[in-house]
Design a protein around this motif. Structure first.
Motif, mmCIF file in Angstrom:
data_model
loop_
_atom_site.group_PDB
_atom_site.id
_atom_site.type_symbol
_atom_site.label_atom_id
_atom_site.label_comp_id
_atom_site.label_asym_id
_atom_site.label_seq_id
_atom_site.Cartn_x
_atom_site.Cartn_y
_atom_site.Cartn_z
ATOM 1 N N PRO A 125 0.822 -1.206 0.000
ATOM 2 C CA PRO A 125 0.000 0.000 0.000
ATOM 3 C C PRO A 125 0.859 1.259 0.000
ATOM 4 C CG PRO A 125 -0.792 -1.551 1.656
ATOM 5 C CD PRO A 125 0.473 -2.126 1.092
ATOM 6 N N GLY A 126 1.940 1.256 0.780
ATOM 7 C CA GLY A 126 2.792 2.427 0.902
ATOM 8 C C GLY A 126 3.564 2.776 -0.358
ATOM 9 N N GLY A 127 3.569 1.895 -1.344
ATOM 10 C CA GLY A 127 4.270 2.184 -2.577
ATOM 11 C C GLY A 127 5.524 1.338 -2.752
ATOM 12 N N GLY A 128 6.020 0.772 -1.659
ATOM 13 C CA GLY A 128 7.202 -0.096 -1.766
ATOM 14 C C GLY A 128 6.856 -1.421 -2.406
ATOM 15 N N ARG A 129 7.870 -2.215 -2.636
ATOM 16 C CA ARG A 129 7.587 -3.552 -3.123
ATOM 17 C C ARG A 129 8.588 -4.548 -2.559
ATOM 18 N NH1 ARG A 129 9.427 -4.894 -9.274
ATOM 19 N NH2 ARG A 129 11.625 -4.317 -9.084
ATOM 20 N N GLN A 130 8.192 -5.815 -2.567
ATOM 21 C CA GLN A 130 9.089 -6.878 -2.149
ATOM 22 C C GLN A 130 9.151 -7.909 -3.258
ATOM 23 O OE1 GLN A 130 11.019 -7.464 0.729
ATOM 24 N NE2 GLN A 130 11.747 -9.191 -0.481
ATOM 25 N N ILE A 131 10.347 -8.158 -3.749
ATOM 26 C CA ILE A 131 10.535 -9.224 -4.724
ATOM 27 C C ILE A 131 10.590 -10.543 -3.977
ATOM 28 C CG2 ILE A 131 12.119 -10.222 -6.414
ATOM 29 C CD1 ILE A 131 12.842 -7.413 -7.286
ATOM 30 N N GLU B 8 3.457 -2.902 11.821
ATOM 31 C CA GLU B 8 2.624 -3.402 10.722
ATOM 32 C C GLU B 8 2.700 -4.924 10.642
ATOM 33 O OE1 GLU B 8 3.681 0.382 7.761
ATOM 34 O OE2 GLU B 8 4.478 -1.624 7.372
ATOM 35 N N ARG B 9 3.911 -5.426 10.764
ATOM 36 C CA ARG B 9 4.202 -6.830 10.631
ATOM 37 C C ARG B 9 3.455 -7.635 11.693
ATOM 38 N NH1 ARG B 9 10.566 -7.948 11.105
ATOM 39 N NH2 ARG B 9 10.574 -6.024 9.862
ATOM 40 N N THR B 10 3.536 -7.155 12.918
ATOM 41 C CA THR B 10 2.869 -7.848 14.024
ATOM 42 C C THR B 10 1.359 -7.840 13.803
ATOM 43 O OG1 THR B 10 4.639 -7.086 15.473
ATOM 44 C CG2 THR B 10 2.654 -7.936 16.528
ATOM 45 N N ALA B 11 0.823 -6.680 13.471
ATOM 46 C CA ALA B 11 -0.612 -6.549 13.234
ATOM 47 C C ALA B 11 -1.036 -7.469 12.091
ATOM 48 C CB ALA B 11 -0.949 -5.104 12.898
ATOM 49 N N ASP C 270 -11.126 -2.944 12.009
ATOM 50 C CA ASP C 270 -10.976 -2.197 10.761
ATOM 51 C C ASP C 270 -9.731 -1.320 10.753
ATOM 52 O OD1 ASP C 270 -13.278 -3.409 9.843
ATOM 53 O OD2 ASP C 270 -14.563 -1.791 10.544
ATOM 54 N N ALA C 271 -9.484 -0.681 11.872
ATOM 55 C CA ALA C 271 -8.292 0.165 11.958
ATOM 56 C C ALA C 271 -7.027 -0.683 11.824
ATOM 57 C CB ALA C 271 -8.283 0.918 13.291
ATOM 58 N N LEU C 272 -7.081 -1.869 12.378
ATOM 59 C CA LEU C 272 -5.937 -2.779 12.328
ATOM 60 C C LEU C 272 -5.660 -3.211 10.886
ATOM 61 C CD1 LEU C 272 -4.150 -3.988 14.593
ATOM 62 C CD2 LEU C 272 -5.485 -6.084 14.380
ATOM 63 N N VAL C 273 -6.732 -3.562 10.184
ATOM 64 C CA VAL C 273 -6.614 -3.943 8.776
ATOM 65 C C VAL C 273 -5.998 -2.794 7.992
ATOM 66 C CG1 VAL C 273 -7.943 -4.386 6.675
ATOM 67 C CG2 VAL C 273 -8.497 -5.618 8.777
ATOM 68 N N GLU C 274 -6.498 -1.612 8.264
ATOM 69 C CA GLU C 274 -6.033 -0.408 7.594
ATOM 70 C C GLU C 274 -4.537 -0.172 7.813
ATOM 71 O OE1 GLU C 274 -7.111 1.760 5.574
ATOM 72 O OE2 GLU C 274 -5.647 3.377 5.831
ATOM 73 N N MET C 275 -4.106 -0.177 9.064
ATOM 74 C CA MET C 275 -2.718 0.192 9.369
ATOM 75 C C MET C 275 -1.723 -0.868 8.921
ATOM 76 S SD MET C 275 -0.980 -1.532 11.945
ATOM 77 C CE MET C 275 0.009 -0.340 12.796
ATOM 78 N N SER C 276 -2.175 -2.132 8.845
ATOM 79 C CA SER C 276 -1.227 -3.196 8.500
ATOM 80 C C SER C 276 -1.207 -3.491 7.010
ATOM 81 C CB SER C 276 -1.588 -4.473 9.256
ATOM 82 O OG SER C 276 -2.815 -4.986 8.766
#
Lengths: 250, 250
Positions: free
Chosen positions: A74-80, B159-162, B229-235
DNA sequence: CGTAGCTTTGATGTAGGTCAAGAAATGTGG
DNA sequence: CCACATTTCTTGACCTACATCAAAGCTACG
């Protein structure tokens, strides 16, 4: 062309080379494989071969050139997620899932054979040996994704880079595109960064460090292993997951 | 027990629940599945079920309890590749590769059904629908490993944890072990750290932060989604890769 | 031969690691 | 049901690996 000739020519393809390194396949098996190879397509750099979220995608076998599968964030980055080299299957999952969960981008101009779901299933029912071989190759690819995950989770930038280059080298050797000395590598440092979960700037520094320590040199589209054993040692590279015996054939 | 009864009882197993969420299976299919479920074994916490490098391993289907597969690193660290919950296949790859490339450790006491290579192949030839369903489930698991890889490569610790907790929740819901509110979670923060590629200390800080922001609470063996919903959004959680339509059946 | 994509390097900032130590849980044997 | 041990959780102080920003030199190709 009669069946024997077909089998002879397909034998030189990277795909056959890879499978034959581990499994014995009859001329009949090879002929069926050759059928799968028929629908050849070309892809230019800059246009994705497979699109995330798009439905009714088909799979490919890479005949020449390199590609990579990646996920956008979502943030614009990518992971290969994975680099594909000649002989690799590509989008096998999107045959089972109707919609692809990732993108595939050519890194160089690519030639690939389109594999339709129905053809693959037909081939599988004709030759279970081929089916097992393909499943086994797919499992091997998955094992590499797992190793990549370990790279990202628990190895330092330097170990990770070294480990990745060693693995890539081992894969390329299997299809005759490199040796213990090194290989041609069309990856940019940007793509390497997106693969290794690093910034391009840091990749550059890591490569310099590895070069100055006399371990690997990655320059001008060529990777040279200056000290293979030391590199294996420092990166914790373990060939076991690549060197498995062939699949247990039916 | 006649065939119908077998089918009825197997239907409640997490494994069947998972597959039935996406594929219609006949009573005959279920009876065959039930056969695979016969050899039940128990595993206590503290003894690995599958050992890296060991040969002639078999696969399991988890009937109850949690497990995790992980890789050990030369330095002593480890990376957990995947958490297995009831209904999950486990060590499927070691059926194709003769030797396992990772360890599997029970997180809680585990009951699992041993699946022998020959039985699986026999089942597959009897019911292609089941074969496709299992392959499809395996692909889905692989898609999760890929998402995990993206977590490690390109998402921040928070983000990863969420993201991980949301995914785990979605998987548990599928087998009836949780809902949109939350789920019971026997993971320690150490294991969470080894999963997320973080230090245990930092996991603790991240969990506190998520709790204080009113997003998720992970305490006393229970995960509660305070603001789903907020969790889905932020992660950046995207259910697409879990919500695929069922496999294209033969 | 100019323009766009790579590579290289330096300066500075920050996410997350490491060390340390105390508080809660959890389990175990008596 | 208690005493003791072990694991798990929590928090603070400090440190480092890697990110970000910025800018200059390369390469390559239309």
């Amino acid at each position: 062309m009669n069946e024997t000739n077909v089998a002879l020519s397909i034998q030189d393809s990277p795909f056959a080379r890879k499978l034959l390194a581990f499994v014995r396949l009859s001329d009949a098996d090879l002929a069926i494989m050759s059928d799968l190879y028929r629908r050849r397509r070309r892809f230019a750099v800059g246009v994705d071969m497979i699109h995330q979220g798009q439905t009714d995608q088909c799979a490919y076998v890479l005949a020449s050139g390199w590609a990579c599968s990646y996920k956008l964030l979502p943030g614009g980055g990518r992971q290969i997620v994975d680099i594909q080299i000649p002989g690799d299957f590509l989008g096998l999952r999107s045959i089972l899932f109707r919609t692809s969960d990732h993108n595939v981008e050519p890194i160089t101009p690519v030639q690939a054979s389109e594999v339709r779901q129905r053809d693959l299933i037909a081939a599988f029912s004709q030759t279970p040996r081929l089916a097992t071989a393909v499943l086994w190759a797919a499992s091997r690819d998955e094992a590499m994704v797992v190793e990549h995950l370990v790279d990202l989770g628990r190895r330092t930038a330097t170990e990770r880079t070294a480990h990745f280059l060693l693995e890539l080298g081992a894969r390329l050797r299997l299809v005759g595109l490199g040796d213990r000395k090194g290989f041609l590598c069309p990856l940019s440092q940007y793509r390497l960064a997106d693969t290794l979960g690093l910034s391009a700037v840091h990749v550059n520094r890591v490569l310099r460090e590895l070069r100055e320590e006399g371990l690997v040199t990655f320059q001008k589209g060529r990777v040279v292993f200056d000290d293979f054993d030391a590199l294996v040692e420092m990166s914790g590279f373990d060939r076991a997951y690549l060197d498995h015996e062939g699949p247990l054939l039916i």
